[in-house]
Write an enzyme that holds these catalytic residues in place. Structure first.
Site, mmCIF file in Angstrom:
data_model
loop_
_atom_site.group_PDB
_atom_site.id
_atom_site.type_symbol
_atom_site.label_atom_id
_atom_site.label_comp_id
_atom_site.label_asym_id
_atom_site.label_seq_id
_atom_site.Cartn_x
_atom_site.Cartn_y
_atom_site.Cartn_z
ATOM 1 N N VAL A 1 0.846 -1.210 0.000
ATOM 2 C CA VAL A 1 0.000 0.000 0.000
ATOM 3 C C VAL A 1 0.876 1.254 0.000
ATOM 4 O O VAL A 1 0.659 2.187 -0.775
ATOM 5 C CB VAL A 1 -0.937 0.012 1.238
ATOM 6 N N GLY B 1 1.384 3.923 -3.040
ATOM 7 C CA GLY B 1 0.970 5.301 -2.767
ATOM 8 C C GLY B 1 1.832 6.317 -3.501
ATOM 9 O O GLY B 1 1.337 7.359 -3.929
ATOM 10 N N VAL C 1 4.547 -13.411 0.603
ATOM 11 C CA VAL C 1 5.233 -14.056 1.723
ATOM 12 C C VAL C 1 5.813 -15.322 1.128
ATOM 13 O O VAL C 1 5.159 -16.001 0.329
ATOM 14 C CB VAL C 1 4.245 -14.380 2.866
ATOM 15 N N GLU D 1 12.582 -7.889 2.303
ATOM 16 C CA GLU D 1 13.499 -7.576 1.195
ATOM 17 C C GLU D 1 12.720 -6.891 0.075
ATOM 18 O O GLU D 1 11.717 -7.425 -0.411
ATOM 19 C CB GLU D 1 14.162 -8.844 0.660
HETATM 20 P P1 0O2 Z 1 12.297 -16.764 -4.488
HETATM 21 O O1 0O2 Z 1 11.606 -17.931 -5.068
HETATM 22 O O2 0O2 Z 1 12.318 -15.586 -5.378
HETATM 23 O O3 0O2 Z 1 11.841 -16.454 -3.107
HETATM 24 P P2 0O2 Z 1 21.077 -16.230 -2.821
HETATM 25 O O4 0O2 Z 1 19.753 -16.919 -2.635
HETATM 26 O O5 0O2 Z 1 22.214 -16.869 -2.107
HETATM 27 O O6 0O2 Z 1 21.391 -15.925 -4.271
HETATM 28 P P3 0O2 Z 1 20.458 -14.251 -0.781
HETATM 29 O O7 0O2 Z 1 21.656 -13.913 0.041
HETATM 30 O O8 0O2 Z 1 19.408 -15.094 -0.155
HETATM 31 O O9 0O2 Z 1 20.951 -14.805 -2.205
HETATM 32 O O10 0O2 Z 1 19.742 -12.918 -1.130
HETATM 33 P P4 0O2 Z 1 19.703 -12.119 -2.481
HETATM 34 O O11 0O2 Z 1 21.014 -12.067 -3.120
HETATM 35 O O12 0O2 Z 1 19.071 -10.834 -2.115
HETATM 36 O O13 0O2 Z 1 18.763 -12.971 -3.446
HETATM 37 C C1 0O2 Z 1 17.585 -13.550 -3.056
HETATM 38 C C2 0O2 Z 1 16.464 -13.365 -4.078
HETATM 39 O O14 0O2 Z 1 16.877 -12.588 -5.209
HETATM 40 C C3 0O2 Z 1 16.023 -14.670 -4.674
HETATM 41 O O15 0O2 Z 1 15.122 -15.295 -3.812
HETATM 42 C C4 0O2 Z 1 15.383 -14.225 -5.988
HETATM 43 O O16 0O2 Z 1 14.117 -13.658 -5.772
HETATM 44 C C5 0O2 Z 1 16.337 -13.141 -6.415
HETATM 45 N N1 0O2 Z 1 17.450 -13.695 -7.196
HETATM 46 C C6 0O2 Z 1 18.752 -13.740 -6.835
HETATM 47 N N2 0O2 Z 1 19.495 -14.284 -7.812
HETATM 48 C C7 0O2 Z 1 18.666 -14.600 -8.813
HETATM 49 C C8 0O2 Z 1 18.857 -15.193 -10.123
HETATM 50 O O17 0O2 Z 1 19.957 -15.540 -10.542
HETATM 51 N N3 0O2 Z 1 17.731 -15.357 -10.880
HETATM 52 C C9 0O2 Z 1 16.499 -14.985 -10.462
HETATM 53 N N4 0O2 Z 1 15.454 -15.188 -11.286
HETATM 54 N N5 0O2 Z 1 16.289 -14.433 -9.233
HETATM 55 C C10 0O2 Z 1 17.357 -14.244 -8.436
HETATM 56 P P5 0O2 Z 1 15.075 -16.873 -3.702
HETATM 57 O O18 0O2 Z 1 14.971 -17.245 -2.281
HETATM 58 O O19 0O2 Z 1 16.188 -17.495 -4.478
HETATM 59 O O20 0O2 Z 1 13.788 -17.300 -4.435
#
Ligand code: 0O2
Length: 208
Positions: A20, A24, A45, A138
């Site tokens: 929200v 805004g 979530v 995040e």
């Molecule tokens: P979901 O399904 O989106 O929740 P890491 O997971 O080790 O790469 P970290 O430290 O957990 O990284 O945090 P970071 O770097 O902020 O990245 C987390 C999220 O960023 C991921 O969540 C994705 O949403 C996105 N992301 C990071 N790298 C990539 C990538 O190479 N490709 C895509 N499509 N998304 C990415 P999750 O938990 O992986 O998944």
């Protein structure tokens, strides 16, 4: 399952509130006749199976999820242009209802996969039935082109369970480069339109 519902409830509240609040900005820019740096906002979530997957992958004990898994509450802000991203980051940094605890800039330095986005981890207070609870969320800020690429790469990763075939990986890297060029081209177009508008306004001002 019920316990997850209770644990995740403040995260859901934070996602709803942040959606929200960030949406805004769009309306506030619109009423003041300014271009909004925000195109649209989504949020979620993290689903329980993804939480369990990531906890296992990163060896995070389940009783430390609240401090060690920063994206249980996730917000995505999509922008039209690369320049808008830092404007949005500036707006978030300037807010008094949250605290920025970490920033990860995958735009200046993209990930090996080709992934580009600006990540901001914030601490956000939620008013729960047991009083105030500060939780981590995040916020990922990216352009429409970066989002297009990330969405497709994410679903392919899901399909191949993280083992994308080498030829597909190479194609994805080329697609990421194409998305980068698209962003550059769009910024250039915006710049040229802006310069043309300034010239037009100047010409009219000279006539008066
Ligand atoms: P979901 O399904 O989106 O929740 P890491 O997971 O080790 O790469 P970290 O430290 O957990 O990284 O945090 P970071 O770097 O902020 O990245 C987390 C999220 O960023 C991921 O969540 C994705 O949403 C996105 N992301 C990071 N790298 C990539 C990538 O190479 N490709 C895509 N499509 N998304 C990415 P999750 O938990 O992986 O998944």
């Amino acid at each position: 399952m019920m316990e997850w519902d209770i644990f995740l409830a403040p995260y859901k509240q934070a996602v709803d509130e942040l959606k929200v609040k960030l949406r805004g900005y769009r309306d506030l820019h619109e009423v003041s006749g300014k271009n909004s740096p925000i195109e649209f906002v989504t949020g979620r979530v993290k689903p329980v199976p993804s939480i369990l997957d990531k906890a296992k992958r990163k060896a995070i004990p389940l009783d430390q999820l609240n401090t060690q898994m920063q994206d249980l509450a996730g917000i995505r802000v999509m922008c039209q242009f690369v320049d808008d991203i830092m404007k949005v980051v500036g707006l978030i940094r300037g807010r008094t209802d949250l605290t920025v605890v970490e920033e990860r800039d995958y735009i200046s330095e993209k990930k090996k996969s080709g992934y580009r986005s600006y990540h901001i981890v914030v601490q956000y207070p939620v008013q729960t039935v047991d009083g105030e609870k500060k939780i981590l969320a995040e916020i990922q800020v990216r352009t429409l082109a970066m989002n297009f690429w990330a969405t497709i790469e994410h679903s392919l990763n899901y399909k191949y369970k993280g083992n994308i075939p080498t030829d597909v990986k190479a194609r994805l890297i080329r697609a990421a480069e194409a998305a980068f060029r698209l962003d550059e081209e769009m910024s250039q177009i915006r710049e040229e339109i802006w310069v043309a508008q300034q010239r037009f306004l100047q010409k009219n001002a000279d006539k008066d």
